[in-house]
Design a protein around this motif. Structure first.
Motif, PDB file in Angstrom:
ATOM      1  N   PRO A  72       0.812  -1.229   0.000  1.00  0.00           N
ATOM      2  CA  PRO A  72       0.000   0.000   0.000  1.00  0.00           C
ATOM      3  C   PRO A  72       0.840   1.271   0.000  1.00  0.00           C
ATOM      4  O   PRO A  72       0.456   2.281  -0.595  1.00  0.00           O
ATOM      5  CB  PRO A  72      -0.819  -0.121   1.293  1.00  0.00           C
ATOM      6  CG  PRO A  72      -0.824  -1.575   1.615  1.00  0.00           C
ATOM      7  CD  PRO A  72       0.496  -2.088   1.157  1.00  0.00           C
ATOM      8  N   ILE A  73       2.000   1.214   0.673  1.00  0.00           N
ATOM      9  CA  ILE A  73       2.875   2.390   0.701  1.00  0.00           C
ATOM     10  C   ILE A  73       3.483   2.603  -0.672  1.00  0.00           C
ATOM     11  O   ILE A  73       3.571   3.733  -1.172  1.00  0.00           O
ATOM     12  CB  ILE A  73       3.968   2.214   1.775  1.00  0.00           C
ATOM     13  CG1 ILE A  73       3.317   1.988   3.139  1.00  0.00           C
ATOM     14  CG2 ILE A  73       4.890   3.424   1.813  1.00  0.00           C
ATOM     15  CD1 ILE A  73       4.278   1.531   4.203  1.00  0.00           C
ATOM     16  N   GLU A  79       1.390   6.796  -6.827  1.00  0.00           N
ATOM     17  CA  GLU A  79       0.269   7.697  -7.126  1.00  0.00           C
ATOM     18  C   GLU A  79       0.640   9.154  -6.883  1.00  0.00           C
ATOM     19  O   GLU A  79       0.052  10.067  -7.468  1.00  0.00           O
ATOM     20  CB  GLU A  79      -0.946   7.322  -6.280  1.00  0.00           C
ATOM     21  CG  GLU A  79      -1.603   6.010  -6.695  1.00  0.00           C
ATOM     22  CD  GLU A  79      -2.715   5.598  -5.753  1.00  0.00           C
ATOM     23  OE1 GLU A  79      -3.027   6.392  -4.832  1.00  0.00           O
ATOM     24  OE2 GLU A  79      -3.269   4.502  -5.928  1.00  0.00           O
ATOM     25  N   ASP A  80       1.646   9.358  -6.040  1.00  0.00           N
ATOM     26  CA  ASP A  80       2.090  10.712  -5.707  1.00  0.00           C
ATOM     27  C   ASP A  80       3.095  11.252  -6.725  1.00  0.00           C
ATOM     28  O   ASP A  80       3.669  12.319  -6.517  1.00  0.00           O
ATOM     29  CB  ASP A  80       2.713  10.715  -4.305  1.00  0.00           C
ATOM     30  CG  ASP A  80       2.493  12.033  -3.591  1.00  0.00           C
ATOM     31  OD1 ASP A  80       1.417  12.636  -3.749  1.00  0.00           O
ATOM     32  OD2 ASP A  80       3.415  12.473  -2.863  1.00  0.00           O
ATOM     33  N   GLY A  81       3.343  10.506  -7.800  1.00  0.00           N
ATOM     34  CA  GLY A  81       4.213  11.006  -8.860  1.00  0.00           C
ATOM     35  C   GLY A  81       5.610  10.424  -8.889  1.00  0.00           C
ATOM     36  O   GLY A  81       6.498  10.981  -9.536  1.00  0.00           O
ATOM     37  N   TRP A  82       5.803   9.290  -8.240  1.00  0.00           N
ATOM     38  CA  TRP A  82       7.107   8.640  -8.214  1.00  0.00           C
ATOM     39  C   TRP A  82       7.082   7.362  -9.046  1.00  0.00           C
ATOM     40  O   TRP A  82       6.032   6.758  -9.248  1.00  0.00           O
ATOM     41  CB  TRP A  82       7.522   8.320  -6.773  1.00  0.00           C
ATOM     42  CG  TRP A  82       7.732   9.545  -5.950  1.00  0.00           C
ATOM     43  CD1 TRP A  82       6.776  10.310  -5.351  1.00  0.00           C
ATOM     44  CD2 TRP A  82       8.979  10.172  -5.661  1.00  0.00           C
ATOM     45  NE1 TRP A  82       7.337  11.373  -4.695  1.00  0.00           N
ATOM     46  CE2 TRP A  82       8.698  11.320  -4.866  1.00  0.00           C
ATOM     47  CE3 TRP A  82      10.298   9.892  -5.976  1.00  0.00           C
ATOM     48  CZ2 TRP A  82       9.698  12.167  -4.404  1.00  0.00           C
ATOM     49  CZ3 TRP A  82      11.293  10.743  -5.512  1.00  0.00           C
ATOM     50  CH2 TRP A  82      10.996  11.861  -4.740  1.00  0.00           C
ATOM     51  N   VAL A 178       3.382   8.032   3.813  1.00  0.00           N
ATOM     52  CA  VAL A 178       3.528   8.737   2.543  1.00  0.00           C
ATOM     53  C   VAL A 178       3.863  10.205   2.788  1.00  0.00           C
ATOM     54  O   VAL A 178       4.668  10.810   2.062  1.00  0.00           O
ATOM     55  CB  VAL A 178       2.254   8.606   1.692  1.00  0.00           C
ATOM     56  CG1 VAL A 178       2.350   9.468   0.434  1.00  0.00           C
ATOM     57  CG2 VAL A 178       2.022   7.145   1.318  1.00  0.00           C
ATOM     58  N   SER A 179       3.290  10.795   3.831  1.00  0.00           N
ATOM     59  CA  SER A 179       3.635  12.177   4.187  1.00  0.00           C
ATOM     60  C   SER A 179       5.109  12.293   4.533  1.00  0.00           C
ATOM     61  O   SER A 179       5.763  13.297   4.217  1.00  0.00           O
ATOM     62  CB  SER A 179       2.781  12.643   5.370  1.00  0.00           C
ATOM     63  OG  SER A 179       1.422  12.720   5.014  1.00  0.00           O
ATOM     64  N   ALA A 185      11.221  14.252   0.217  1.00  0.00           N
ATOM     65  CA  ALA A 185      11.385  14.734  -1.149  1.00  0.00           C
ATOM     66  C   ALA A 185      11.454  16.246  -1.220  1.00  0.00           C
ATOM     67  O   ALA A 185      12.123  16.813  -2.091  1.00  0.00           O
ATOM     68  CB  ALA A 185      10.230  14.227  -2.013  1.00  0.00           C
ATOM     69  N   ALA A 186      10.783  16.930  -0.300  1.00  0.00           N
ATOM     70  CA  ALA A 186      10.769  18.391  -0.305  1.00  0.00           C
ATOM     71  C   ALA A 186      12.155  18.978  -0.067  1.00  0.00           C
ATOM     72  O   ALA A 186      12.404  20.140  -0.383  1.00  0.00           O
ATOM     73  CB  ALA A 186       9.793  18.910   0.747  1.00  0.00           C
ATOM     74  N   ARG A 187      13.048  18.185   0.481  1.00  0.00           N
ATOM     75  CA  ARG A 187      14.407  18.673   0.757  1.00  0.00           C
ATOM     76  C   ARG A 187      15.394  18.268  -0.326  1.00  0.00           C
ATOM     77  O   ARG A 187      16.615  18.376  -0.134  1.00  0.00           O
ATOM     78  CB  ARG A 187      14.865  18.147   2.119  1.00  0.00           C
ATOM     79  CG  ARG A 187      13.987  18.592   3.272  1.00  0.00           C
ATOM     80  CD  ARG A 187      14.692  18.474   4.613  1.00  0.00           C
ATOM     81  NE  ARG A 187      15.040  17.108   4.946  1.00  0.00           N
ATOM     82  CZ  ARG A 187      14.220  16.217   5.524  1.00  0.00           C
ATOM     83  NH1 ARG A 187      12.979  16.575   5.797  1.00  0.00           N
ATOM     84  NH2 ARG A 187      14.626  15.011   5.825  1.00  0.00           N
ATOM     85  N   SER A 188      14.907  17.788  -1.466  1.00  0.00           N
ATOM     86  CA  SER A 188      15.811  17.344  -2.532  1.00  0.00           C
ATOM     87  C   SER A 188      16.695  18.477  -3.040  1.00  0.00           C
ATOM     88  O   SER A 188      17.833  18.273  -3.442  1.00  0.00           O
ATOM     89  CB  SER A 188      15.013  16.738  -3.691  1.00  0.00           C
ATOM     90  OG  SER A 188      14.123  17.690  -4.253  1.00  0.00           O
TER      91      SER A 188
END
Length: 299
Positions: A72-73, A79-82, A178-179, A185-188
């Motif tokens: 599920p993860i 689904e989140d674009g990965w 997922v969060s 990812a926000a720190r890429s």
């Protein structure tokens, strides 16, 4: 046209359909490993990485064990674009008796769907690790994958601490996990800045030898004295030649992970364990980061 990707489990061979003639594979005596830069189809993984699809833990775990299903993860991250590009699954047994552990430790690598895979310095990844048999806690880490050498780096520092969850009294939901991936990812962009700093920082010959010695000690813990720093510093390709921290780090990391280095009459072996590779990767990253941005390195 589809091609076949040969996935070896020691001397056991099975043919698994894959999407690209150029799709590589790497096999160790302890794990299955499969990688496809364009993205892996789940039907490819059902035989080579069955732990991804487990719906319950190993029967030998205790009543207090919290099962964290991987599938599920995986689905939510995709689904989140990965894009799922790499997968590994722990084996049990050796030689012709080797079998994939259906609840064993496993590792997944994801890249953004719009990632520039032609970038010679690599692209950002989310690295997910899990198990269903008490051998490994659930974790999310930052990574970098370099297509030029088909080599995955794993990052760990104060700026990129892994999300680790033990399999007991788990309160996080799939949405929470997922969060966590989104926050990583926000720190890429910050990771790109660190890599750029490594590309700009020059190492003297003495510093290169010192770094190689430290890396050898991390890998062998003083048990291999016949491997010289100069051998570990050798480059396998023109693109990795140079005296910048990034160049030196990548040469040393690949040489120690892949093995095959001369040590007198013998050669070094590749790192066989999935999580020994992870541990070595993170420690080498920390050692390189200390040379460039020491305030970010873990104490």
């Amino acid at each position: 046209m589809k091609s076949d990707l040969t996935v070896l489990i020691d001397s056991v061979t099975c043919m698994i359909p894959c999407t690209s003639r150029l799709s590589p594979y790497r096999i160790t005596s302890m794990n299955t490993n499969i990688y496809e830069s364009k993205g892996l189809h789940l039907d490819v993984l059902e035989r080579s990485c069955p732990a991804i699809f487990a719906t319950a833990p190993d029967s030998r775990v205790s009543a207090g064990y919290s099962f964290i299903p991987t599938r599920p993860i995986l689905d939510a991250i995709v689904e989140d674009g990965w894009v799922l590009t790499g997968a590994s699954n722990q084996l049990t047994g050796r030689g012709t008796s080797a079998r994939v552990k259906p609840h064993g430790a496993h590792l997944l690598r994801f890249r953004r769907a719009d990632a520039d895979i032609t970038n010679k310095d690599g692209f950002f990844e989310i690295v997910l690790m899990n198990s269903h048999d008490r051998t490994k806690r659930y974790s999310l880490r930052a990574g970098i994958f370099r297509m030029i050498c088909m080599n995955g780096l794993i990052v760990e520092s104060n700026a990129f601490t892994p999300l680790n969850i033990t399999h007991y009294n788990v309160r996080q939901t799939t949405a929470d996990l997922v969060s966590g991936a989104r926050a990583l990812a926000a720190r890429s962009g910050q990771l790109s800045e660190i890599v750029q700093t490594m590309r700009e920082r020059t190492m003297t010959p003495e510093q290169q030898v010192s770094f190689a010695r430290k890396a050898i000690d991390i890998r062998y813990r003083g048990s291999l004295t016949s491997l010289s720093p100069q051998t570990v510093l050798l480059s396998s390709r023109p693109e990795d030649e140079g005296d910048k921290v990034w160049d030196v780090f990548n040469r040393v990391q690949e040489n120690l992970i892949v093995g095959g280095l001369h040590t007198g009459k013998n050669h070094t072996r590749p790192v066989a364990s999935l999580f020994e590779s992870t541990q070595l990767n993170t420690k080498l990253w920390q050692a390189a980061e200390e040379l460039t941005v020491p305030q970010l390195a873990l104490n």
